[in-house]
Design an enzyme around this catalytic site. Structure first.
Site, PDB file in Angstrom:
ATOM      1  N   CYS A 166      -2.535  -0.159   7.426  1.00  0.00           N
ATOM      2  CA  CYS A 166      -1.780   1.087   7.339  1.00  0.00           C
ATOM      3  C   CYS A 166      -1.951   1.935   8.597  1.00  0.00           C
ATOM      4  O   CYS A 166      -1.001   2.560   9.067  1.00  0.00           O
ATOM      5  CB  CYS A 166      -2.179   1.858   6.084  1.00  0.00           C
ATOM      6  SG  CYS A 166      -1.715   0.964   4.578  1.00  0.00           S
ATOM      7  N   CYS A 186      -6.344   2.072   5.738  1.00  0.00           N
ATOM      8  CA  CYS A 186      -6.987   0.806   6.095  1.00  0.00           C
ATOM      9  C   CYS A 186      -6.452   0.347   7.457  1.00  0.00           C
ATOM     10  O   CYS A 186      -5.555   0.986   8.020  1.00  0.00           O
ATOM     11  CB  CYS A 186      -6.682  -0.232   5.015  1.00  0.00           C
ATOM     12  SG  CYS A 186      -4.969  -0.810   5.037  1.00  0.00           S
ATOM     13  N   HIS A 193       0.851  -1.200   0.000  1.00  0.00           N
ATOM     14  CA  HIS A 193       0.000   0.000   0.000  1.00  0.00           C
ATOM     15  C   HIS A 193       0.880   1.241   0.000  1.00  0.00           C
ATOM     16  O   HIS A 193       2.028   1.211   0.465  1.00  0.00           O
ATOM     17  CB  HIS A 193      -0.876   0.027   1.253  1.00  0.00           C
ATOM     18  CG  HIS A 193      -1.993  -0.961   1.236  1.00  0.00           C
ATOM     19  ND1 HIS A 193      -3.128  -0.794   1.987  1.00  0.00           N
ATOM     20  CD2 HIS A 193      -2.160  -2.136   0.571  1.00  0.00           C
ATOM     21  CE1 HIS A 193      -3.957  -1.816   1.787  1.00  0.00           C
ATOM     22  NE2 HIS A 193      -3.372  -2.649   0.933  1.00  0.00           N
ATOM     23  N   GLU A 240       0.878   3.877   1.849  1.00  0.00           N
ATOM     24  CA  GLU A 240       1.361   4.286   3.168  1.00  0.00           C
ATOM     25  C   GLU A 240       2.526   3.426   3.631  1.00  0.00           C
ATOM     26  O   GLU A 240       3.501   3.945   4.192  1.00  0.00           O
ATOM     27  CB  GLU A 240       0.240   4.179   4.220  1.00  0.00           C
ATOM     28  CG  GLU A 240      -0.970   5.026   3.935  1.00  0.00           C
ATOM     29  CD  GLU A 240      -2.084   4.277   3.220  1.00  0.00           C
ATOM     30  OE1 GLU A 240      -3.257   4.514   3.551  1.00  0.00           O
ATOM     31  OE2 GLU A 240      -1.786   3.456   2.321  1.00  0.00           O
TER      32      GLU A 240
END
Length: 165
Positions: free
Chosen positions: A79, A76, A46, A48
């Site tokens: 993260c 999410c 992801h 992040e």
């Protein structure tokens, strides 16, 4: 947030969901990331996570105290957990995520006082710009699927007939 949106555009250019993130310390970007799950075939790739990893390498520490992360979509659970674990002080995100958001939508992990660290939050920064980028991306995917299904149907109707005897 503009820097994070540029990262999101990089993700979109390689066929990834357009989400971008940057980590800032003392006015300088020390980590950048954009989604790479499909490219890397890695569920944790992801934006992040990538930005946090780069920021840690940049400063030589896992502690990102006094840092702010800017993200184009609400983080999410994974993260949000990485934000807590890396001690980021402030989270700024653009669009809310009704399916997986954990900075206020489904829950608020980054401000849960049961953890040993909490981050302050700013939400909705350039929200419409980020949300529109995501809408256009998913609209394009749906259109491609629709066209593929139409081509398959046409092929079945017109292209695969047995020869007349």
């Amino acid at each position: 947030m503009r820097e994070a949106l540029q990262e999101a555009a990089k993700a979109e250019a390689i066929g990834e969901v357009p989400i971008g993130a940057v980590v800032v310390f003392d006015g300088d970007v020390i980590g950048r990331g954009h989604n790479r799950r499909e490219c890397d075939q890695q569920g944790s790739a992801h934006a992040e996570m990538i930005a946090i990893e780069e920021a840690c390498r940049t400063i030589g520490s896992w502690r990102l105290e006094e840092c702010t992360i800017y993200v184009t979509l609400e983080p999410c659970p994974m993260c949000a957990g990485a934000i807590i674990q890396s001690r980021i002080d402030h989270v700024v995100f653009a669009a809310w995520d009704p399916k997986a958001g954990c900075c206020g939508t489904l829950m608020n992990l980054v401000q849960d006082e049961r953890f040993n660290h909490q981050a302050s939050l700013s939400a909705g920064v350039l929200e419409e710009e980020s949300a529109e980028m995501l809408r256009q991306f998913f609209r394009g995917i749906r259109q491609k699927k629709k066209e593929a299904k139409r081509r398959e149907t046409e092929s079945n109707l017109f292209g695969n007939r047995p020869d007349d005897e």
